[in-house]
Design an enzyme around this catalytic site. Structure first.
Site, PDB file in Angstrom:
ATOM      1  N   ILE A  90       0.845  -1.194   0.000  1.00 48.28           N
ATOM      2  CA  ILE A  90       0.000   0.000   0.000  1.00 48.28           C
ATOM      3  C   ILE A  90       0.878   1.241   0.000  1.00 48.28           C
ATOM      4  CG2 ILE A  90      -1.875   1.206   1.208  1.00 48.28           C
ATOM      5  CD1 ILE A  90      -2.190  -1.503   2.831  1.00 48.28           C
ATOM      6  N   CYS A  91       0.590   2.177  -0.885  1.00 52.57           N
ATOM      7  CA  CYS A  91       1.320   3.441  -0.919  1.00 52.57           C
ATOM      8  C   CYS A  91       0.538   4.443  -0.082  1.00 52.57           C
ATOM      9  CB  CYS A  91       1.452   3.918  -2.373  1.00 52.57           C
ATOM     10  SG  CYS A  91       2.299   5.492  -2.527  1.00 52.57           S
ATOM     11  N   LEU A  92       0.914   4.571   1.181  1.00 52.12           N
ATOM     12  CA  LEU A  92       0.193   5.450   2.111  1.00 52.12           C
ATOM     13  C   LEU A  92       1.230   6.067   3.043  1.00 52.12           C
ATOM     14  CD1 LEU A  92      -2.679   6.292   3.144  1.00 52.12           C
ATOM     15  CD2 LEU A  92      -2.584   4.342   4.674  1.00 52.12           C
TER      16      LEU A  92
END
Lengths: 151, 147
Positions: A90-92
């Site tokens: 996840i790109c967070l």
């Protein structure tokens, strides 16, 4: 007991007692090992993911909550989202650069639900194919470049 | 010259025997102990940035300066002892433990307070308030300017 375990027990207690809507912890997974949690997530009503079920894995290091947990989607349903790679990464930003020890499993889950809910078109990140082939198993090893604040 | 080791010094031996005796002395003493490794095990671990852990000997000069400056800045932040008044809040959001009367707290310029040990550990990694993400040094500078 290490301070990290103490805090994890407190978080577990709170999350079990008052779980946010659509979030529930897999107690069985934690009874084996407190440093690795399986969390079930329901796609929010009114979002593109309504009715879908997802699983998240949280891995905590000994320096939690000073270091962020390692968080990724697992299982056979990885949400199709511009910030979620098909391997579950996840790109967070709160999972790396913007992590704060005041954040928790609950707040991370809510951020992920909200990230999914604000999605307007189900698609993979544009660099999905190359990323999945070349990335490390640990999403925290990726140098994320946070460029998109809309979704 | 004084020598607290039991083995004879090289000087004495070379007078009595040939220069080959130096080797035999070293053999008798065995190889030097892995001194450096022992030292490293006991060294405190520093965190020049979040998710980075290094012992003192692994730090670059720049990081050492940054850490020394940071320690100085942290020591200037006000501390207090929890007296049971709810004004300062009653839970440390870092360890999620309740403040107990008599525990040392540290109060950041944004007025958020934490257990002293909990927040100092975080401030060494990132000089921001965990609750409001306010950079602590910016707030410190404004306090200096106004006072």
């Amino acid at each position: 007991m290490a301070s990290m375990e103490k805090r994890l027990h407190k978080e577990l207690q709170a999350l079990t007692k008052e779980p946010p809507r659509g979030v529930h912890v897999d107690q069985e997974s934690i009874s084996r090992n407190i440093t690795e949690w399986l969390v079930h997530l329901d796609g929010a009503e009114g979002s593109l993911y309504n009715g879908e079920k997802f699983q998240l894995v949280f891995k905590f290091s000994q320096s939690y909550p000073f270091d962020s947990p390692q968080v990724m989607f697992v299982g056979n349903n990885i949400p199709v989202h511009p910030h979620v790679y098909s391997n579950g990464h996840i790109c967070l930003s709160i999972l790396t650069d913007d992590w704060s020890p005041a954040l928790s499993v609950t707040s991370v889950c809510l951020s992920i639900v909200s990230m999914l809910s604000s999605c307007t078109e189900k698609k993979r990140p544009p660099d999905n194919a190359i990323y999945v082939k070349t990335c490390s198993k640990n999403p925290k090893k990726t140098r994320w470049y946070y460029h998109d604040d809309d979704v | 010259m004084g020598n607290c080791l039991k083995a004879q010094s090289n000087d004495d031996i070379s007078l009595l025997r040939g220069h080959d005796s130096q080797d035999s002395v070293e053999q008798a003493l065995g190889p030097p102990p892995p001194y450096q490794e022992h030292v490293q095990q006991r060294m405190p671990v520093y965190h020049p940035a979040p998710n980075v852990s290094r012992t003192a000997s692994q730090l670059t000069e720049e990081e050492q300066i940054k850490i020394a400056k940071r320690l100085g800045l942290i020591s200037h932040l006000p501390t207090g002892i929890y007296d049971g008044s709810s004004k300062k809040g009653k839970e440390c959001v870092i360890c999620m433990g309740d403040f107990a009367v008599g525990e040392p707290l540290r109060i950041l310029p944004c007025m958020h307070s934490y257990h002293k040990d909990c927040i100092d550990d975080w401030l060494m990694r990132s000089f921001t308030c965990p609750s409001c993400m306010e950079p602590v040094d910016a707030a410190l500078l404004t306090t200096y300017e106004t006072s």
